[in-house]
Design an enzyme around this catalytic site. Sequence first.
Site, short mmCIF file in Angstrom:
data_model
loop_
_atom_site.label_atom_id
_atom_site.label_comp_id
_atom_site.label_asym_id
_atom_site.label_seq_id
_atom_site.Cartn_x
_atom_site.Cartn_y
_atom_site.Cartn_z
N LYS A 212 0.84 -1.21 0.00
CA LYS A 212 0.00 0.00 0.00
C LYS A 212 0.87 1.25 0.00
O LYS A 212 1.70 1.44 0.88
CB LYS A 212 -0.91 0.02 1.23
CG LYS A 212 -1.76 1.28 1.34
CD LYS A 212 -2.41 1.38 2.71
CE LYS A 212 -3.14 2.70 2.89
NZ LYS A 212 -2.26 3.87 2.82
N LEU B 284 -4.97 0.10 7.07
CA LEU B 284 -3.85 1.00 7.32
C LEU B 284 -4.34 2.42 7.08
O LEU B 284 -5.13 2.66 6.16
CB LEU B 284 -2.67 0.70 6.38
CG LEU B 284 -1.91 -0.62 6.60
CD1 LEU B 284 -0.86 -0.80 5.51
CD2 LEU B 284 -1.27 -0.68 7.97
N ASP B 285 -3.89 3.36 7.90
CA ASP B 285 -4.26 4.76 7.71
C ASP B 285 -3.85 5.23 6.32
O ASP B 285 -2.92 4.69 5.72
CB ASP B 285 -3.59 5.65 8.75
CG ASP B 285 -4.03 5.33 10.17
OD1 ASP B 285 -5.13 4.78 10.32
OD2 ASP B 285 -3.27 5.64 11.11
N ALA B 286 -4.50 6.29 5.86
CA ALA B 286 -4.16 6.85 4.55
C ALA B 286 -2.69 7.24 4.48
O ALA B 286 -2.04 7.07 3.44
CB ALA B 286 -5.05 8.05 4.25
N THR C 63 -0.24 5.85 6.08
CA THR C 63 0.63 4.71 6.39
C THR C 63 0.80 3.85 5.15
O THR C 63 -0.16 3.60 4.42
CB THR C 63 0.03 3.86 7.53
OG1 THR C 63 -0.13 4.67 8.69
CG2 THR C 63 0.94 2.68 7.86
#
EC number: 5.4.99.22
Length: 312
Positions: free
Chosen positions: A73, A108-110, A112
């Site tokens: 990601k 996962l956070d944007a 991260t």
Amino acid sequence: MSEKLQKVLARAGHGSRREIESLIKSGRVSVNGVVAKLGERLEDESSVVRIDGHIVSAKVQEEVICRVLAYYKPEGELCTRHDPEGRRTVFDRLPKIRGSRWISVGRLDANTSGLLLFTTDGELANRLMHPSRQVEREYLVRVFGEVTEQKVRNLVKGVELEDGLARFEDVVYAGGEGMNHTFYVVINEGRNREVRRLWESQECTVSRLKRVRYGDIFLDKKLPRGGWMELDLKEVNYLRELVELRPEKETMLDLSKDNTSRKRERARSQKIRRAVKRHEERVSTSKGRSNNPARRKPKKNAGEQGARNKHR
């Protein structure tokens, strides 16, 4: 072969088994036009299953092959299937599949980046995410602030956050200078922004966060940002054994260890890189440069593997 309805729907990614049981009890699930009952069994995929009136995928075990993808990601992508503002999501680049869908193992956070697993088996996803399983997640984190030995001890011992006690299973220093420091940290649950909040509790700010491991599945250093690779049968069964699910006997992959297979795998990696580049060019053309997050060439992360090996 027949299976209980709640088990089939949970594996298809429509919720945990308890959530599905609640939906059935509430009369929100039907099979062939008849409101379903808790404990009802599905015989085959010819049955039409609906949740809140919408047809959903539902296959019994014999018809399903558990597949798992490892996805790199990039920063800026959202962990959602659809974004009303049209922003990139982690599902945009995944391969299309028939009769099933990809289910993300956690989020996962944007801001991260790193390893995000996807599977076609919702039961596997739910078990891997559940706190009771204590599956390790390892992150490479860069923090800004004064980091003392006492602060590190606090993070390993545990600190009280707004949603309860949290701690790092392991903290290993990986370098830095001035007020910028890099660490490998390990947690065994997936609370929202947990790594960031732990460091914030010690008056340190996370400036970069990247997941490099989930269980014993590492982020492959050959994988480009926005690229994916499918896990082989051995890796899939490692994850299934980890959460006490019976092993799979089949896989969609057919890669041996001979030279031909290695060449095929290298060609596949190059194909993924080209697909990622084409995707970015299409997005850039359709949305314009102003709407695109900054892109960086992926760094070689062989050093990350070496640093991790030192403390394992």
